[in-house]
Scaffold this active site. Structure first.
Site, PDB file in Angstrom:
ATOM      1  CE  LYS A  97     -11.157  -4.594   0.361  1.00 51.38           C
ATOM      2  NZ  LYS A  97      -9.727  -4.316   0.047  1.00 51.38           N
ATOM      3  CB  THR A 150     -10.656  -6.411   9.188  1.00 50.86           C
ATOM      4  OG1 THR A 150      -9.791  -5.857   8.200  1.00 50.86           O
ATOM      5  CG2 THR A 150     -10.820  -7.901   8.933  1.00 50.86           C
ATOM      6  CG  ASP A 187      -1.933  -1.171   1.129  1.00 51.40           C
ATOM      7  OD1 ASP A 187      -2.311  -1.541  -0.007  1.00 51.40           O
ATOM      8  OD2 ASP A 187      -2.317  -1.712   2.176  1.00 51.40           O
ATOM      9  CG  ASP A 234      -7.653  -6.198  -1.707  1.00 52.16           C
ATOM     10  OD1 ASP A 234      -8.794  -6.636  -1.942  1.00 52.16           O
ATOM     11  OD2 ASP A 234      -7.343  -5.640  -0.630  1.00 52.16           O
ATOM     12  NE  ARG A 236      -2.705  -3.065  12.172  1.00 49.40           N
ATOM     13  CZ  ARG A 236      -2.893  -3.253  10.876  1.00 49.40           C
ATOM     14  NH1 ARG A 236      -2.456  -4.368  10.309  1.00 49.40           N
ATOM     15  NH2 ARG A 236      -3.499  -2.347  10.145  1.00 49.40           N
ATOM     16  CG  ASN A 256     -20.866  -7.755 -19.563  1.00 49.80           C
ATOM     17  OD1 ASN A 256     -20.608  -8.813 -20.141  1.00 49.80           O
ATOM     18  ND2 ASN A 256     -20.443  -6.579 -20.014  1.00 49.80           N
ATOM     19  CB  THR A 257     -18.829  -4.403 -15.245  1.00 43.27           C
ATOM     20  OG1 THR A 257     -19.630  -3.643 -16.158  1.00 43.27           O
ATOM     21  CG2 THR A 257     -17.586  -3.604 -14.884  1.00 43.27           C
ATOM     22  NE  ARG A 266      -2.189   0.686   7.995  1.00 42.42           N
ATOM     23  CZ  ARG A 266      -3.411   1.162   8.256  1.00 42.42           C
ATOM     24  NH1 ARG A 266      -3.596   2.453   8.491  1.00 42.42           N
ATOM     25  NH2 ARG A 266      -4.454   0.349   8.297  1.00 42.42           N
ATOM     26  CE  LYS A 269      -3.510  -5.133   0.229  1.00 41.37           C
ATOM     27  NZ  LYS A 269      -4.658  -4.239   0.320  1.00 41.37           N
ATOM     28  CG  ASP A 310     -19.718  -2.197 -11.992  1.00 46.46           C
ATOM     29  OD1 ASP A 310     -20.862  -2.082 -12.492  1.00 46.46           O
ATOM     30  OD2 ASP A 310     -18.853  -1.305 -12.054  1.00 46.46           O
TER      31      ASP A 310
END
Length: 234
Positions: free
Chosen positions: A60, A118, A9, A58, A178, A66-67, A209, A31, A63
């Site tokens: 998510k 989460t 990220d 990732d 964590r 079809n998309t 993180r 990821k 829609d």
């Protein structure tokens, strides 16, 4: 044995690939989420694949059927090994994704349905879904399993119940990992330590993180792997 997935990220491909190079030989899965994908586009998936990583894309997806089916095909063409779509998108959307996966002639991405984020606690859930996290996660998991998804994204605390409700081989991927029971004081709510997640039976642990912001990310990744019961690079 559970897999460690490090979440890249990060805002640029340069930073992501620099971190990937440091983690090579220590983790197998990385990821790519919305921040990095929007900044750099699908080429970042190809760049990570060239370095030998398995890539969890990732995005998510949520829609019209079809998309989403077309997006599954496009993600597979780019080399994504795992892909997320919202399990709350409805039976037709999930079925379209499964059909698109099954039509592929080459490698097929693992399809994971997102149950309950989460970052949502019980109070958040009652304000949005009028339900507690675990019952909703279980219901969505049963549907995802019946329709043919490979697994779901959930908290570590729902894994054991989901595997009982769906099937023992139904994969569970858990974010919100964590280093200690305090949860780290960030936006995640339903958190768990690596030991707790493994004990619950999760198949993939996603850590962002605590590794990416560590002073020495490669050492942090090795520590998480060790706490999961994995030897470095295994």
């Amino acid at each position: 044995m559970a897999e460690l997935v490090v979440a890249l990220d990060l805002p640029t491909a340069g930073e992501a690939l620099d971190l990937a190079d440091k983690l090579r030989g220590r983790v197998d899965w990385l990821k790519v989420g919305l921040q990095l994908f929007i900044a750099e586009g699908p080429n970042i998936v190809s760049s990570l694949k060239e370095r030998g990583f398995s890539v969890f894309l990732d995005l998510k997806l949520h829609d019209i059927p079809n998309t989403v089916a077309s997006a599954v095909t496009s993600a597979a063409a780019r080399g994504a090994d795992m892909l997320t779509l919202h399990a709350s998108g409805g039976d037709r959307m999930l079925a379209a994704a499964v059909e698109a996966r099954d039509r592929l002639t080459g490698a097929r991405p693992i399809l994971m349905g997102v149950t309950v984020l989460t970052s949502l606690g019980s109070e958040d859930m009652r304000g949005v879904y009028a339900a507690d996290p675990e019952p909703l996660a279980l219901d969505l998991s049963r549907k995802a399993n019946t329709i043919g998804l490979d697994g779901v994204v959930c908290s570590a605390w729902e894994v054991a119940a989901i595997k009982r409700a769906a099937s023992p081989g139904f994969a569970c991927l858990t974010p919100g990992i964590r280093p200690d029971a305090s949860g780290g004081g960030d936006d995640q709510r339903r958190t768990a330590t690596p030991e707790e997640a493994v004990a619950q039976g999760t198949d993939y642990l996603v850590v962002g993180r605590p590794i990416t912001r560590a002073a020495v990310p490669e050492q942090a990744a090795e520590e998480f792997a060790k706490r999961m019961g994995r030897a470095p690079g295994s």
